[in-house]
Design an enzyme around this catalytic site. Sequence first.
Site, short mmCIF file in Angstrom:
data_model
loop_
_atom_site.label_atom_id
_atom_site.label_comp_id
_atom_site.label_asym_id
_atom_site.label_seq_id
_atom_site.Cartn_x
_atom_site.Cartn_y
_atom_site.Cartn_z
N ARG A 79 0.83 -1.21 0.00
CA ARG A 79 0.00 0.00 0.00
C ARG A 79 0.86 1.25 0.00
NH1 ARG A 79 -4.82 -2.33 3.99
NH2 ARG A 79 -5.98 -3.31 2.28
N TYR A 97 -6.31 -0.90 -6.80
CA TYR A 97 -5.69 -2.12 -6.28
C TYR A 97 -4.99 -1.90 -4.94
CZ TYR A 97 -1.34 -0.89 -9.05
OH TYR A 97 -0.24 -0.32 -9.62
N GLU A 98 -4.65 -3.02 -4.30
CA GLU A 98 -4.12 -3.07 -2.94
C GLU A 98 -5.08 -2.43 -1.94
OE1 GLU A 98 -1.89 -5.02 -2.47
OE2 GLU A 98 -1.13 -5.19 -4.50
N GLY A 99 -6.36 -2.65 -2.14
CA GLY A 99 -7.38 -2.08 -1.27
C GLY A 99 -7.85 -0.76 -1.83
N GLN A 122 -9.48 2.13 2.21
CA GLN A 122 -8.47 2.84 3.01
C GLN A 122 -9.13 3.85 3.94
OE1 GLN A 122 -5.37 1.60 2.72
NE2 GLN A 122 -6.31 0.30 1.16
#
Length: 592
Positions: free
Chosen positions: A297, A438-440, A445
């Site tokens: 992240r 992507y990556e959350g 977040q």
Amino acid sequence: MTYRAPINDILLSLNHGAGLAAAVAAGHYGDFDGDITAAVLEEAGKFASDVLAPLNKVGDEHGIKLDNGKVTTAPGWPDAYQRWTAAGWNAVSGPEAFGGQGLPLAINAACTEIWSASNVAFGLCPLLTLSAIEALDAHGSAELKKTYLEKLVTGEWTGTMQLTEPNAGSDVGALRTRAERAPDGTYRIKGTKIFITYGEHDMTDNIVHFVLARLPDAPAGTKGISLFLVPKFMVSADGSLGERNDIHASGVEHKLGMHASPTCTMTMGDKGGAIGFLIGEENAGMRCMFTMMNQARLGVGLEGVGIADRAYQQALAYAQERRQGKAIGHKGDGMDPIIVHPDVKRMLMQMRSMTAAARTICYATAVALDVSVRAKDAKVRADAAARGALLTPIAKAFSTDIGNEVAYLGVQVHGGMGFIEETGAAQHYRDARITSIYEGTNGIQSIDLVTRKLGANGGASVWALLDELAATIKQVETSNDPAFGTTGTKLRDAHAALERTSKWLLERLASAPNEALAGATPYLRLFGATLGGCMLAGEALAAKANGEAEPQRYVALARFFAENISVQAPSLEKTVTESAEAVTGADAVLAG
């Protein structure tokens, strides 16, 4: 145009905005010599300009090819990767015991920005390898480390992160990939994963996959997920590569951007199951995976910074060359460069100031993560870990939002030529879009920030950070530098808005959680706008105090951000605290 790493800006941000110099002086980095930072980054900038940047457009236009399970990358990419690893760039922050250089994560963060700015699709590959290194080093057995860690650290092999499935995206607990115990202590993995970045490629002779799967007797949801190391090729006792494992790319995605980065569908189990090795303990895979994801992240946030800086540099060069119209008061013949027009200046300043703010937030996150493992004092480590946890969702979401916005402005500065692929402005816009997903996703977040990070330890991390920001604001106000304009006032207003909104959200989390969640995204933006403004002001003060060349340009940058971005904080406060019902009561509208 080509890319040139803004070394002076990076060093000011890293050492003073993010606090690396102070942390080194306090002894938190042991015997690390901060004087080598500039030399490392200068060399990274040269490699990025000379080798990676020229391949950026090549990769976008050529893309990748999948044939019979094999992926071929764009021309020049395997050679560039070999040169990159031979120069030691993959090993910058890797553990020395396994071939790494042991440099701080903060130094590697600056390098990550440089790789992302020069060629973001290329930089994405080692970003995931770094996450794999972190997970293996933290949770892997001694035997797995001995077999795989050095190869990953040096970059001889690359790593992947395999979470997503057709029915399990953000809700990881819904995954269906199965793991079965084998008599020899290994596991057989069967299932399909999608959206796997660099799941297959031709730049290294082995790929080490980190795969989430569920055992037959596992509890439901995320509590029943385990993490497995699944190599593309099995590794013999002497370290040589053996038979191909039962995992292959069965498809690649055709994407809006990041054309040079293979995004694969990975299939396991066509021949009885891929051989996997447990990382950590059974049913504790999410804890191991979060080690990877937190690192990733931050890396994705740095991608946002890198794309933003590349888009800014290109827009600036175009605005200096493109001639249209005349400046007010110009009486001569011919047209002026468009940079003389106030609205173009506004866009360029917005691009540069937002990029600078996002950069420092990301670097500050890296410094906090460094101190959390390097400092000698246990309380210092704990406080730094809490600071890093607080900043991570902001670094990821705020910086990637900024990357998208700056790339958008880059197209706008180019005018009609920005809509034409040959200028390259459109590629930055396309490439940036995935970073907020992507990556959350950035929405996730924001939820993480509000539900987990804001209230951690009774909000202690937030209040401690607010105290530091207040001290910076006071320094601006007492500097009596007219070049700051209304920076102090705007930042004080933003600070007060952030403090009030944080308290409001903490109250609502207990009494009306949906109201708190309705304001999560604007709250994260409010946090980033306030934090970024204060950090830029701190950098400007440091530039003046330390005799930096042309310190007033940093003052001007801080002023612009405060008076144009941070000034939005009170309005964002009202969005969070007064508009929740407009979201929670929207069902009647959305139903039809």
